[in-house]
Every structure is written in C-alpha cells, then in structure tokens.
Write a protein that holds these residues in place. Structure first.
Motif, PDB file in Angstrom:
ATOM      1  N   SER A  43      80.324  29.787  23.585  1.00 11.11           N
ATOM      2  CA  SER A  43      80.616  28.664  24.545  1.00 11.11           C
ATOM      3  C   SER A  43      81.963  28.460  24.607  1.00 11.11           C
ATOM      4  O   SER A  43      82.473  28.167  25.806  1.00 11.11           O
ATOM      5  N   LYS A  62      75.869  30.622  36.291  1.00  9.29           N
ATOM      6  CA  LYS A  62      75.344  31.108  35.036  1.00  9.29           C
ATOM      7  C   LYS A  62      74.080  31.100  35.074  1.00  9.29           C
ATOM      8  O   LYS A  62      73.214  30.185  35.301  1.00  9.29           O
ATOM      9  N   SER A  64      70.425  32.803  32.516  1.00  9.48           N
ATOM     10  CA  SER A  64      70.193  33.226  31.325  1.00  9.48           C
ATOM     11  C   SER A  64      68.508  33.348  31.137  1.00  9.48           C
ATOM     12  O   SER A  64      67.776  32.982  31.918  1.00  9.48           O
ATOM     13  N   PRO A  73      74.112  27.792  28.317  1.00 11.59           N
ATOM     14  CA  PRO A  73      74.714  27.488  29.497  1.00 11.59           C
ATOM     15  C   PRO A  73      74.567  26.004  29.907  1.00 11.59           C
ATOM     16  O   PRO A  73      75.496  25.711  30.504  1.00 11.59           O
ATOM     17  N   ASP A  74      73.760  25.361  29.073  1.00 13.30           N
ATOM     18  CA  ASP A  74      73.908  24.140  29.061  1.00 13.30           C
ATOM     19  C   ASP A  74      75.002  23.325  28.534  1.00 13.30           C
ATOM     20  O   ASP A  74      75.396  22.304  28.978  1.00 13.30           O
ATOM     21  N   SER A  80      79.004  24.113  37.137  1.00 13.31           N
ATOM     22  CA  SER A  80      78.760  25.375  37.755  1.00 13.31           C
ATOM     23  C   SER A  80      77.225  25.535  38.103  1.00 13.31           C
ATOM     24  O   SER A  80      76.383  24.731  37.773  1.00 13.31           O
ATOM     25  N   HIS A  81      76.819  26.497  38.952  1.00 15.94           N
ATOM     26  CA  HIS A  81      75.317  26.644  39.132  1.00 15.94           C
ATOM     27  C   HIS A  81      74.996  27.149  37.857  1.00 15.94           C
ATOM     28  O   HIS A  81      75.556  27.926  37.303  1.00 15.94           O
ATOM     29  N   GLY A  82      73.738  26.881  37.766  1.00 19.67           N
ATOM     30  CA  GLY A  82      72.962  27.193  36.659  1.00 19.67           C
ATOM     31  C   GLY A  82      71.303  27.689  36.717  1.00 19.67           C
ATOM     32  O   GLY A  82      70.620  27.052  37.784  1.00 19.67           O
ATOM     33  N   ASN A  84      68.109  28.705  34.326  1.00 18.95           N
ATOM     34  CA  ASN A  84      67.562  29.198  33.159  1.00 18.95           C
ATOM     35  C   ASN A  84      66.151  29.925  33.379  1.00 18.95           C
ATOM     36  O   ASN A  84      65.269  29.277  33.808  1.00 18.95           O
TER      37      ASN A  84
END
Ligand SMILES: Cc1ncc(C[n+]2csc(CCOP(=O)(O)OP(=O)(O)O)c2C)c(N)n1
Ligand code: SF4
Ligand SMILES: [Mg+2]
Length: 351
Positions: A43, A62, A64, A73-74, A80-82, A84
């Motif tokens: 990270s 990101k 996952s 990614p947290d 950013s866009h995420g 999960n």
C-alpha cells in the motif's frame, strides 16, 4: 476497527506534487492489518507511485476481491473510486468498469487465494482479453484472512504454521500470465520498495494487462521456518534480475542505477523505462526467454524479481473491440441507443 479515519491535519511544509497534492492526499484509512504485514508495505509503495506520477486521485479506480490483500484499497487512495467485489470476481467487475470508461487508471488488487484459487478463471480471461489495468497479486502463499490455509501458490513441501506439509504443486502466476499473453509481467517483494515503486509506476503507464506478482509475507500465518514465503526465505533466495527506474516523459529525472548494461524501453505514451541489467543476455522483450529464465531459476530454488517481459506497443481490449473513445457516461441517449434501424443493420452483419 475497520473505519478508523486518519486525522485531517496536514503539516504545512509537506512537499506537493505537480498537481498540488501531498502524500497525505494519496493515503486512506488507518490499516487494521497485522503489524508488519507485507500488504501494508505494498500500500505504501502504491501511495508513493501515484504521488510521484501526479495522478489525480479521482482519475483512478481501485477494485478488489476478498481477503486481507483485497481489504487494502481501504488503506490507500482514499479519494479514488473503489469497489470491493466478491471473492475471485474482481477481474470481471474491473473489465466492465474499464469498458464503460477507459479514461480512468484501473488498479486491481488481489491475493494469491483470490487470484490462483477461486479466481483463477477470472484471472486468466482478463489477461487474455488484454484489459488495460494494473493487476497486483499480494502473494503470501496462504489464505491470510481465513487463518492460514495453503493457497494454490504455496510451494510443494512448504510447512504451515500448524505443521501440515503442502503436497500440491504450486501455480506460478507470473509464468501463467506470460503464457496467457500479458504484455507487462513483473515480480517483486513487498519489502523492496526501491524495486517495487518503479515497477508500479511502469505498470500504471503501460497500456494493456500489467501483472505484478508481489511476494508479501503474512507475518501471522506464513513467516515461520519451513515457509517459502517468509521474510527470511525470500531475502535468502531473491535473485533480482534487473534494476529498473521509471522516467516520465514530461520531466527528466536523474537516476542512480547500478552499473552494467542498460536498456531503454519506450512505452506507447512516450515514457521510458530504464533497465540496468544484471544478467548480460536478458531481454525483457522476449516472452519465451522470460519463461525459460523463470523455469531455470526456479529449478535452482531462486525467485526471480524484476521486469520479466514487456511489449511496449501492445493493443488493449478497447483496441481489439474498436470501441468508442468517449466514456459511456458522457455520451448522449442518441449515441448510446441509435435506434431499431441501426440495430437491424448490425444484426444483419452476423447473419
Ligand atoms: C465465495 C467465497 N468463498 C470463500 C470465502 C472465504 N475466504 C475469504 S478470504 C479467503 C482467502 C483469501 O486469501 P488471499 O486471497 O490469499 O488473501 P490474503 O488474506 O492471504 O491476503 C477465503 C477462502 C469467501 N469469502 N467467499
Ligand atoms: S493474517 Fe497475514 S495477510 Fe492477514 S493481515 Fe495478518 S499478516 Fe497480513
Ligand atoms: Mg494470500
């Protein structure tokens, strides 16, 4: 625990990048992973790479799966866009997002369980389709989140914390990626930031599937004697193949790299990869040689790290499909739905 926010305090003297963002703007929430987990080092490397590349956080997405690695990614790029997703299903969600909007940088974060077990089919198909993405597998040889079972990348004969010996042959994601047609293939070690940061920067700038297998020891379930993914084992068996630095096209950076033969790879956007080769005859543009080298060194018990293969002129999925340039959310209804006549003409092409 999962939602511990960092204090918003910024030191006024923090250096800013070309966009005026500081390092803090690329961070996420406070990590809840075990102290010393290799995933946290990855990270940190991602944060540094995006800061140095001057990527506006909102231009990156990101994605996952499920696992300790997929939680990370947290802990970086909080603006950013995420997304999960579900265990092993990140590649198809990423592929869909990429098809809808090709203008974002796509970062797929996965684990060895997520990629090489339940998600192996998904991994294979996003690579062979040429999806433009950076795919990082944070590889610790175990299912860390579910208490340390062997994953499909665990070496034959390696021992688990509870004493069990792995009898199955390992899957090497790097060799697999090469066979499947990935156009950027590299391996690194979470504790080697000097190598990892330039590799991430190069992977982000590459157009096409950039696969990064990062050995990332699990301090809780895979860092004991007998494990082949522990800090000590990797340090002893790591064979760095080339030293890499990344020079963005817009400004020259003076670099400090080891003496030896060098090679400059020009990527499609004009950015340069400067490789200092430790092996005289190694050529990162030769896919077959990369596979041979990997297998030879693996037979000798070594882990090859560095940039194994790159095709700087690769065409990605959008190129194969001849899609439109504009992201779908910027097109109007008429362009998105050209009507029955246009649909009929399209259908006729396939009759
Ligand atoms: C469909 C499904 N099957 C199984 C699980 C249980 N599970 C959660 S994470 C995980 C493995 C994670 O391993 P890896 O991807 O290597 O991540 P790590 O925790 O080691 O970083 C498993 C089997 C799940 N969440 N969903
Ligand atoms: S269990 Fe292992 S992989 Fe998961 S956070 Fe802890 S050290 Fe990292
Ligand atoms: Mg794992």
């Amino acid at each position: 625990m999962t939602y511990i926010a960092k204090p918003k305090l910024h030191h006024p003297g923090l250096p800013a990048n070309a966009l005026g963002f500081t390092h803090r703007d690329y961070e996420g929430r406070i990590s809840t992973l075990c102290a010393g987990c290799g995933h946290d080092s990855i990270s940190a490397a991602l944060i540094q790479a995006c800061f140095e590349l001057d990527i506006a956080p909102h231009r990156l997405a990101k994605l996952s799966g499920i696992g300790c690695s997929s939680k990370t990614p947290d802990y970086f790029l909080g603006q950013s866009h995420g997304f999960n997703s579900v265990h092993g299903r990140m590649p198809s969600v990423l592929t869909g997002a990429n098809l809808a909007n090709r203008e974002l940088v796509y970062l797929g974060v996965s684990g060895d369980g997520d990629s090489a077990s339940i998600g192996l089919g998904q991994f294979a198909h996003c690579v062979r389709r040429g999806v433009n993405m950076v795919y990082i597998c944070e590889n610790n040889g175990v299912y860390g989140l579910t208490k340390g079972q062997f994953s499909a990348t665990a070496d034959k004969g390696s021992q688990s914390k509870t004493g069990g010996v792995n009898k199955d042959s390992p899957i090497d994601l790097v060799s697999l990626a090469l066979l499947l047609g990935a156009t950027f293939v590299a391996r690194s070690f979470s504790g080697d930031k000097k190598q990892l940061v330039p590799l991430i920067k190069a992977a982000i700038t590459h157009r096409g599937p950039a696969i990064l297998d990062v050995i990332s020891p699990c301090v809780t379930f895979n860092n004991h004697a007998g494990s082949t993914k522990s800090f000590d084992f990797v340090r002893e068996h790591n064979q760095a193949m080339n030293r890499l630095d990344f020079v963005p096209a817009k400004k020259e950076i003076t670099v400090d790299y080891a003496p030896g033969t060098t090679e400059i790879v020009c990527q499609h956007d004009g950015s340069l990869l400067k490789l200092a080769k430790l092996h005289e005859h190694y050529d990162p543009s030769d896919r077959v040689a990369a596979l041979t080298h990997l297998h030879e060194r693996s037979a000798a018990g070594e882990i090859v790290t560095g940039l194994l293969y790159i095709d700087a002129d690769a065409e990605d999925l959008h190129g194969h499909l001849a899609t439109v340039d504009a992201p779908l959310n910027r097109m109007n209804e008429k362009d998105l739905c050209p009507g029955a006549e246009a649909l009929e003409a399209l259908n006729a092409e396939y009759r």
